[in-house]
Motif scaffolding. Structure first.
Motif, short mmCIF file in Angstrom:
data_model
loop_
_atom_site.label_atom_id
_atom_site.label_comp_id
_atom_site.label_asym_id
_atom_site.label_seq_id
_atom_site.Cartn_x
_atom_site.Cartn_y
_atom_site.Cartn_z
N LYS A 6 -16.52 -59.20 -47.53
CA LYS A 6 -15.73 -58.82 -48.54
C LYS A 6 -16.10 -59.09 -49.75
O LYS A 6 -16.21 -58.13 -50.94
CB LYS A 6 -14.24 -59.27 -48.27
N PHE A 7 -16.90 -60.19 -49.79
CA PHE A 7 -17.61 -60.74 -51.15
C PHE A 7 -18.72 -59.68 -51.28
O PHE A 7 -18.65 -59.11 -52.55
CB PHE A 7 -18.08 -62.00 -50.83
N ASP A 43 -10.42 -67.30 -53.59
CA ASP A 43 -9.73 -66.18 -53.54
C ASP A 43 -9.79 -65.51 -52.25
O ASP A 43 -8.97 -64.56 -52.14
CB ASP A 43 -10.13 -65.02 -54.59
N GLY A 44 -10.13 -66.24 -51.37
CA GLY A 44 -10.02 -65.71 -50.05
C GLY A 44 -10.83 -64.51 -49.44
O GLY A 44 -10.51 -63.72 -48.77
N ALA A 45 -12.02 -64.42 -50.05
CA ALA A 45 -12.98 -63.13 -49.59
C ALA A 45 -13.73 -63.73 -48.76
O ALA A 45 -14.62 -64.62 -48.99
CB ALA A 45 -13.32 -62.45 -51.04
N ALA A 68 -14.66 -66.43 -55.44
CA ALA A 68 -14.41 -65.52 -54.18
C ALA A 68 -13.90 -66.22 -52.92
O ALA A 68 -13.01 -65.70 -52.37
CB ALA A 68 -15.59 -64.52 -54.10
N ARG A 69 -14.49 -67.26 -52.75
CA ARG A 69 -14.16 -67.96 -51.65
C ARG A 69 -12.82 -68.49 -51.89
O ARG A 69 -11.89 -68.50 -50.93
CB ARG A 69 -14.98 -69.08 -51.28
#
Lengths: 351, 281
Positions: free
Chosen positions: B186-187, B180-182, B177-178
């Motif tokens: 958001k995560f 992927d830019g969350a 997720a990191r």
């Protein structure tokens, strides 16, 4: 396409454990660099530092000429394929691939086009609406790849992406990864502990041991001129044989006084290395092998045994036709020019 | 275990049927009592339903029992619903967020924070009821929905449960997720909460019943009839002073008070049974 430069990188974990003391190397644009080494050698840590998942204690990492030490993973323009794929279990294949793009705020149509293109590249078009748990291991692996390529990053990072697949699928996927990487021409770092994957995939092979680079270079060069006993034993299957020898003015002799070669690389105790495939049966050969186990692989035969009068294990890889039986003594000779000499003290290559 | 022995089958069924009977019998009696006249019930509860069901329920739902100091049951049910939902949703939101903080963030005294929350497990509402009452009274929250629900919201049990669950979520998912830019929230929203769906459904059921069945606390903090909850209302009816309790109406109220938790269980059951069956990793 982007160059990745790793300069004097150091990693110390809280608590003072130094995993990587000081490491530098460059990966040229479009190249696939494989980091290989035994577990605990720091290869995954290095990859995670490039990815931004692990803070960098010292030194500098540059992607496409830009210092990334302080950047979040998403700002580094990389994408990563994890060992267990790390697909979001509650999202469909489509959403898994689209998630990163959505977080970047791309317009819907762009996302849709990118996801469909990636799905087509990987043959996942029929699975877009499925959940990860409805896919086989190989398909999940491809979704993880899809998630990586959909963003068209500057670099791919692979963290042992094939180790959860069965042997047959691993070979197939290995070829697919190589093919995909060559077509896209994206700079990649690939971490594995499997020397076969390392040899087959790499443009540049970096062999790590205890946080240091043992040797870096094209795979064949490493195979032909291993820089140390460690590299010789790590690359190649079955691994290289090592014989304790003494080098004098008259040449190199084994522990039992058999003469291996007329030339001496140095004086004193040395370790001679010879690959199993560089041994030939020879009635007058210097290496009398007491055969214990014979493995018939069809094309070749692996003969395992012990050198007579010593404790030294030896493996010879012979053509399929001439297989001895266990219990026999087989005299072997190293092929000319195929002996490697290493210092008995440091294990580094001599000459 | 697959066995095919007729005698064992019969024994198993007899035991199960006995067990079910023991559990269902009181509810059956309550239902039967709610369908007779007060006179019939007071002379010993019959075992078969009578013909007063319509009248009894109509009276309970309609005019209420103003004679014995209880508001109409509709209002009490509504109060109970507000309180139970506030407690349930409040507990879930607070414990989700606090366990998210404890598991995913490195802040000073993190472990201390967790153990402090954990220690409150040892102190049920009843033990700390006097100081809690004092605080609520000082804040002027007596006779309000806030006073009914807020003191019961902090939940060590749910925090603990979510912490255990979050710790089983693979680290790679967080890292993916990191990459992927969350960001953290958001995560939390896109990945952790959807993954917790099963736990959420199970907790919702448990906490709703917990909130609905609160008795002592509402009894203490409400003196205004318009904030009475149904569970304490039943108690008020049973202690009607000099008059003889109208057991038929009390039982009708009890049956009605049972329905919302049953509805919640039936509604949530599909969600969390499905969640339990599908192992997703």
């Amino acid at each position: 396409m982007a160059q990745i430069e790793i300069e004097n990188v150091r990693k110390v974990y809280p608590g003072g454990v130094e995993v990587i003391p000081d490491l530098s190397f460059d990966i040229a644009a479009g190249e696939l660099c494989v980091l290989v080494g035994p577990s605990g050698c720091g290869k995954s840590t290095l990859l995670r530092m490039v990815a931004g998942l692990e803070p960098i204690t010292g030194g500098e990492i540059r992607i496409a000429g830009r210092r990334v030490n302080e950047l979040e993973p998403v700002e580094r323009d990389i994408s990563m394929v994890f060992q267990n794929y790390a697909l979001y279990p509650h999202m469909s294949v489509y959403d898994n691939m689209a998630y990163g793009l959505r977080n970047r705020g791309e317009p819907k149509t762009t996302i849709d086009a990118a996801v469909r293109k990636a799905a087509k590249t990987l043959g996942l078009e029929d699975y877009l609406s499925r959940k990860p748990r409805q896919l086989s291991g190989g398909q999940r692996q491809r979704v993880a790849m899809g998630r990586a390529i959909v963003r068209e990053p500057a670099a791919f990072l692979f963290d042992e992406p094939l180790s959860n697949l069965d042997a047959k699928l691993r070979v197939k996927t290995r070829v697919e990864i190589r093919d995909l990487q060559q077509r896209l021409g994206t700079t990649s770092i690939y971490v594995t502990h499997d020397q076969l994957e390392a040899m087959t995939l790499a443009d540049q092979l970096v062999i790590m041991n205890a946080g240091r680079i043992e040797q870096a270079g094209p795979p064949l060069e490493i195979y032909e001129r291993p820089a140390s006993v460690f590299v010789g034993g790590f690359i190649g299957s079955p691994p290289m044989n090592f014989l304790p020898c003494f080098a004098g003015a008259g040449g190199v002799e084994t522990a039992t006084g058999q003469r291996l070669s007329g030339d001496s690389p140095a004086m004193g105790d040395v370790t001679a290395g010879v690959r199993p495939e560089d041994l030939t049966p020879d009635a007058a050969g210097p290496l009398p092998l007491h055969v214990r186990v014979v493995e018939r692989l069809g094309a070749t035969v692996h003969v395992h045994g012990v050198l007579e009068e010593t404790e030294t294990d030896l493996v010879a890889s012979l053509p399929g036709s001439d297989a001895p039986n266990p219990g026999e003594v087989l005299r072997l000779a190293p092929n000319p020019g195929k002996l490697h000499y290493f210092s008995a003290e440091t294990g580094r290559r001599l000459g | 275990m697959i066995e095919n022995r007729p005698v064992l089958n019969i024994v198993q069924h007899v035991i199960l049927i006995l067990g079910v009977t023991v559990f269902v019998f009181p509810i059956w009696l309550a239902f039967v009592a709610s369908t007779h006249t007060a006179r019939d019930v007071n002379s010993g509860i019959p075992l078969l339903p009578g013909d007063q069901m319509w009248e009894n329920y109509a009276q309970v739902l309609g005019e209420g029992l103003s004679t014995i100091g209880a508001p109409p049951i509709g209002l009490m049910l509504f109060n109970s619903l507000i309180m139970a939902l506030a407690i349930t949703i409040g507990k879930i939101v607070i414990s989700l967020l606090s366990s998210f903080a404890i598991v995913y963030f490195r802040f000073p005294f993190r472990v201390l924070a967790f153990w402090t929350i954990f220690v409150t497990l040892m102190l049920p509402v009843e033990v700390r009821i006097l100081p809690t009452y004092e605080v609520v009274a000082q804040l002027g929250m007596l006779n309000s929905y806030a006073g009914l629900s807020i003191p019961l919201i902090a939940s060590a049990t749910a925090t603990f449960l979510f912490r255990q669950f979050f710790m089983t979520v693979p680290d790679e998912l967080t890292e993916a997720a990191r990459v992927d830019g969350a960001g953290p929230m958001k995560f939390f929203r896109d990945i952790l909460v959807p993954l917790s769906r099963t736990n959420l459904a199970a907790l919702f059921v448990i906490l709703f019943i917990y909130g609905w069945n609160q008795y002592l606390w509402p009894l203490l903090v409400t003196t205004d009839e318009s904030y009475y909850t149904v569970v304490m209302g039943i108690q008020r009816m049973a202690n009607a002073g000099e008059e003889q309790p109208l057991w038929n109406l009390i039982m009708a109220t009890a049956i009605l008070a049972m329905l919302p938790p049953v509805a919640v269980i039936i509604g949530m059951q599909r969600l969390f049974v499905r969640g339990l069956v599908e192992t997703e990793k």
